[in-house]
Scaffold this motif. Structure first.
Motif, PDB file in Angstrom:
ATOM      1  N   ILE A   1       0.857  -1.185   0.000  1.00 28.19           N
ATOM      2  CA  ILE A   1       0.000   0.000   0.000  1.00 28.19           C
ATOM      3  C   ILE A   1       0.888   1.229   0.000  1.00 28.19           C
ATOM      4  O   ILE A   1       1.805   1.340   0.823  1.00 28.19           O
ATOM      5  CB  ILE A   1      -0.931  -0.010   1.236  1.00 28.19           C
ATOM      6  CG1 ILE A   1      -1.983  -1.108   1.075  1.00 28.19           C
ATOM      7  CG2 ILE A   1      -1.601   1.351   1.414  1.00 28.19           C
ATOM      8  CD1 ILE A   1      -2.857  -1.312   2.287  1.00 28.19           C
ATOM      9  N   THR A   2       0.634   2.155  -0.920  1.00 21.28           N
ATOM     10  CA  THR A   2       1.470   3.355  -1.001  1.00 21.28           C
ATOM     11  C   THR A   2       0.651   4.638  -0.892  1.00 21.28           C
ATOM     12  O   THR A   2       1.210   5.709  -0.752  1.00 21.28           O
ATOM     13  CB  THR A   2       2.244   3.388  -2.339  1.00 21.28           C
ATOM     14  OG1 THR A   2       1.300   3.471  -3.417  1.00 21.28           O
ATOM     15  CG2 THR A   2       3.111   2.151  -2.522  1.00 21.28           C
ATOM     16  N   GLU A   3      -0.653   4.515  -0.988  1.00 18.42           N
ATOM     17  CA  GLU A   3      -1.555   5.674  -0.948  1.00 18.42           C
ATOM     18  C   GLU A   3      -2.684   5.367   0.025  1.00 18.42           C
ATOM     19  O   GLU A   3      -2.898   4.207   0.361  1.00 18.42           O
ATOM     20  CB  GLU A   3      -2.203   5.870  -2.324  1.00 18.42           C
ATOM     21  CG  GLU A   3      -1.300   6.370  -3.409  1.00 18.42           C
ATOM     22  CD  GLU A   3      -2.070   6.422  -4.728  1.00 18.42           C
ATOM     23  OE1 GLU A   3      -2.755   7.420  -4.974  1.00 18.42           O
ATOM     24  OE2 GLU A   3      -2.000   5.445  -5.484  1.00 18.42           O
TER      25      GLU A   3
ATOM     26  N   PRO B   1      -0.146   6.467   4.617  1.00 18.03           N
ATOM     27  CA  PRO B   1       1.291   6.651   4.823  1.00 18.03           C
ATOM     28  C   PRO B   1       1.588   7.845   5.738  1.00 18.03           C
ATOM     29  O   PRO B   1       0.917   8.876   5.647  1.00 18.03           O
ATOM     30  CB  PRO B   1       1.820   6.954   3.415  1.00 18.03           C
ATOM     31  CG  PRO B   1       0.744   6.534   2.470  1.00 18.03           C
ATOM     32  CD  PRO B   1      -0.536   6.709   3.215  1.00 18.03           C
TER      33      PRO B   1
ATOM     34  N   TYR C   1      -0.678  11.107   4.837  1.00 23.62           N
ATOM     35  CA  TYR C   1      -1.308  11.282   3.534  1.00 23.62           C
ATOM     36  C   TYR C   1      -2.692  10.668   3.688  1.00 23.62           C
ATOM     37  O   TYR C   1      -2.848   9.440   3.728  1.00 23.62           O
ATOM     38  CB  TYR C   1      -0.463  10.574   2.475  1.00 23.62           C
ATOM     39  CG  TYR C   1      -0.970  10.632   1.049  1.00 23.62           C
ATOM     40  CD1 TYR C   1      -1.949  11.530   0.645  1.00 23.62           C
ATOM     41  CD2 TYR C   1      -0.430   9.782   0.084  1.00 23.62           C
ATOM     42  CE1 TYR C   1      -2.392  11.583  -0.665  1.00 23.62           C
ATOM     43  CE2 TYR C   1      -0.864   9.821  -1.240  1.00 23.62           C
ATOM     44  CZ  TYR C   1      -1.860  10.727  -1.600  1.00 23.62           C
ATOM     45  OH  TYR C   1      -2.288  10.759  -2.910  1.00 23.62           O
TER      46      TYR C   1
ATOM     47  N   GLY D   1       7.106   7.038   6.307  1.00 27.15           N
ATOM     48  CA  GLY D   1       7.044   5.912   5.364  1.00 27.15           C
ATOM     49  C   GLY D   1       6.300   4.713   5.916  1.00 27.15           C
ATOM     50  O   GLY D   1       5.974   3.784   5.174  1.00 27.15           O
TER      51      GLY D   1
ATOM     52  N   PHE E   1       3.190  18.903  -1.147  1.00 26.73           N
ATOM     53  CA  PHE E   1       2.762  17.958  -0.113  1.00 26.73           C
ATOM     54  C   PHE E   1       4.035  17.251   0.337  1.00 26.73           C
ATOM     55  O   PHE E   1       4.877  16.919  -0.511  1.00 26.73           O
ATOM     56  CB  PHE E   1       1.761  16.952  -0.721  1.00 26.73           C
ATOM     57  CG  PHE E   1       1.144  16.034   0.301  1.00 26.73           C
ATOM     58  CD1 PHE E   1       0.039  16.442   1.029  1.00 26.73           C
ATOM     59  CD2 PHE E   1       1.687  14.774   0.545  1.00 26.73           C
ATOM     60  CE1 PHE E   1      -0.524  15.603   1.980  1.00 26.73           C
ATOM     61  CE2 PHE E   1       1.123  13.946   1.502  1.00 26.73           C
ATOM     62  CZ  PHE E   1       0.023  14.357   2.216  1.00 26.73           C
TER      63      PHE E   1
ATOM     64  N   ILE F   1       7.439   8.868   0.584  1.00 33.51           N
ATOM     65  CA  ILE F   1       8.519   8.006   0.089  1.00 33.51           C
ATOM     66  C   ILE F   1       8.017   6.631  -0.354  1.00 33.51           C
ATOM     67  O   ILE F   1       8.732   5.893  -1.033  1.00 33.51           O
ATOM     68  CB  ILE F   1       9.653   7.843   1.137  1.00 33.51           C
ATOM     69  CG1 ILE F   1       9.092   7.307   2.455  1.00 33.51           C
ATOM     70  CG2 ILE F   1      10.398   9.161   1.332  1.00 33.51           C
ATOM     71  CD1 ILE F   1      10.163   6.935   3.466  1.00 33.51           C
ATOM     72  N   LEU F   2       6.784   6.282   0.015  1.00 30.13           N
ATOM     73  CA  LEU F   2       6.228   5.011  -0.452  1.00 30.13           C
ATOM     74  C   LEU F   2       5.909   5.038  -1.948  1.00 30.13           C
ATOM     75  O   LEU F   2       5.718   3.997  -2.562  1.00 30.13           O
ATOM     76  CB  LEU F   2       4.961   4.657   0.333  1.00 30.13           C
ATOM     77  CG  LEU F   2       5.155   4.392   1.822  1.00 30.13           C
ATOM     78  CD1 LEU F   2       3.827   4.042   2.480  1.00 30.13           C
ATOM     79  CD2 LEU F   2       6.163   3.264   2.041  1.00 30.13           C
TER      80      LEU F   2
END
Lengths: 363, 363
Positions: free
Chosen positions: A5-7, A256, A270, A332, B82, B86-87
């Protein structure tokens, strides 16, 4: 959690959803109530199929667009629990020709227009206001209700189905006693109506909505149908109302961490108002948009202390805590946040990701 | 209005948008500021092209997803305002390889990771907090800022671009004097920083955001770049702040009336929190989610009296007024509602309809 998962991502734990559905279904059977769950919270064919697997075949929606979506995917008995929007007559006609469509009215004007325009028959509920004060005919106004029942019954393409109540003021309640008091008041008003309109309501379905009522009250007398919706996921607002425990909440945002402020005891994530919505509850005098949880391999766990998302702008969220909270996280990392209002969060996120990584789409 | 509208629809009046853009562009030229408008409000390639037609070639966004969208459509100089997530390093690398990408940092950790991971060079702004208290290094902390500048400058793939400030606390201001006071405080802090960090900031771009500041202040000294965004549409919140007149607001929701309550002086509209968002302002002690306007052939007009959208649930909205308001409308009519926060309303609505009926899509 092994997921990449990045968002901001809306996680869904099916092992929490299923007991929520099963509990409500059991309550409907014990009380001999038709179970017509509201699907506006999840708006997903796949989640709807989990209900179907348990034998549920009727549903409620809050727009004709939602009715179309579920009708196109095999749901053939749908109530649109929203005052009929006569500008969408084309959609209504298409639905009326293919499924058992139940519409909501509260004025003779709309009844006349439906009767004139529709080629196929539809079932009609009269929207009753038992105290929420949003829309509907006041339950005390038995004269207007009688008049409208007779008005509906004169048309061959309209079938009078019954009365529909949504006690949305239970959302302002805190604790079982307040919810019980609202329920008892509504029941009293409906019983009074039945006394005044013996003939008109002889075969009428009395349909009641709202998750707080159906989460808290166990014995229902005088109603025929239940339409709660939010209970499928629950959320922090329902927990504050007293409808559920924290462990029953079936959705959680994964977000994140993008900044860490040791001197202010805050984490910046985020995840903002375009992900969570701006709905909020007040805890200890502070705006709260979500509750921090720890993401694990199998879902999420609660911290002993409560740390809240106390501010959201478009994409930023601010988690307020202490050094103990900050020491557990680095930039992160992903945090879990239980949303305040799962209906709106799910509407914004547009899809779900199950704990084992499957994407579930929605309307 | 000749348009066939049957559901909540976000109307866009280009004849209001263009003067809003032109006025801001003129201000940038008069002050010799680089104009790098924030595109998070409109998130539309077509609306971005209206800027391009006027010679604007740089923009600001608030997510890497938005950066990708605009980069894929010809924008080659983009600041992601923003804190760098870093992900999403894959996205950053892809953007860095194809456009002039400006990123935001506020910690040495993120700088180290970017330097290590990126094959292509990026420009770096340090996020400065001049009083908003959301994120960024406090402007008073010249030691940390100096350290971070030196840290960035040691890496060959990172170019130190300057300082980026967003005075979001102007949103809590009411009237020009309060906004001017915030601006002067920020200017004082930046000037102090410049005195302390003469060498480090010698070639630095000082970039300032926010619509209230750039709507209200005419003369800017000591800044090099401006990044307002909301001004493209404005909204009721900006009007309350003092950034715009009501006539400058360029978006308006069109919503069907679905119920009319003469005894409560309310109109119920199809248009709720999934259309407007739950952002609100307070007027005369009441929550306000929008202002009623009259839709006309060429757009919308203001009533002499102010009638407000005072409540929204998922799909319902309640307009509170008086008999004069109610007498003008019937069930099935469309009303116009100026939204409180156009960024969030546009995010929910997902597209615009111009006054002459053209649909404009967005990310």
């Amino acid at each position: 959690m092994q997921l990449k998962i990045t968002e901001p991502t809306l996680l869904l734990d099916k092992t929490k959803v299923m007991p929520n559905i099963e509990k409500m279904l059991t309550k409907s059977r014990q009380n001999q109530l038709v179970f017509r769950p509201h699907f506006k919270t999840h708006q997903s064919i796949e989640i709807a199929s989990w209900y179907k697997d348990l034998g549920v075949s009727k549903c409620t929606v809050s727009s004709l667009k939602m009715a179309q979506y579920f009708a196109e995917n095999g749901w053939i008995d749908i109530t649109v629990a929203f005052p009929t929007n006569i500008l969408e007559m084309d959609k209504i006609q298409r639905l009326a020709s293919s499924i058992n469509l139940n519409l909501l009215v509260e004025s003779v004007d709309v009844v006349d227009i439906l009767a004139k325009e529709l080629k196929d028959s539809v079932s009609i509920f009269i929207k009753i206001d038992a105290g929420y004060n949003r829309t509907g005919i006041k339950a005390e106004n038995s004269i207007a209700i009688r008049q409208l029942v007779h008005h509906i019954k004169q048309y061959s393409n309209l079938e009078f189905e019954g009365l529909l109540i949504h006690d949305g003021h239970t959302y302002a309640a805190r604790g079982k006693e307040e919810i019980r008091s609202i329920y008892n008041t509504t029941l009293g008003k409906i019983n009074k109506l039945r006394e005044n309109l013996v003939e008109e309501l002889a075969d009428a379905t009395i349909s009641l909505g709202d998750t707080p009522t159906f989460s808290v009250i166990d014995i229902f007398e005088g109603f025929h149908e239940m339409r709660p919706g939010n209970f499928v996921f629950y959320d922090l607002m329902q927990w504050q109302i007293g409808s559920c425990s924290l462990k029953e909440i079936a959705v959680c945002m994964a977000c994140p961490i993008v900044a860490k402020h040791n001197e202010r005891d805050t984490l910046i994530i985020y995840g903002g108002s375009v992900h969570f919505s701006k709905d909020r509850i007040i805890i200890d005098g502070k705006n709260v948009f979500g509750l921090l949880v720890k993401l694990t391999e199998t879902g999420w766990q609660f911290f002993e202390k409560s740390y809240y998302l106390t501010s959201v702008s478009q994409e930023h969220g601010i988690l307020e805590g202490d050094s103990e909270m900050l020491n557990q996280f680095s930039i992160g990392d992903l945090v879990g946040i239980i949303p305040v209002h799962s209906c709106l969060t799910a509407d914004l996120m547009k899809s779900y990701q199950t704990i084992d990584g499957k994407i579930i789409s929605r309307l």
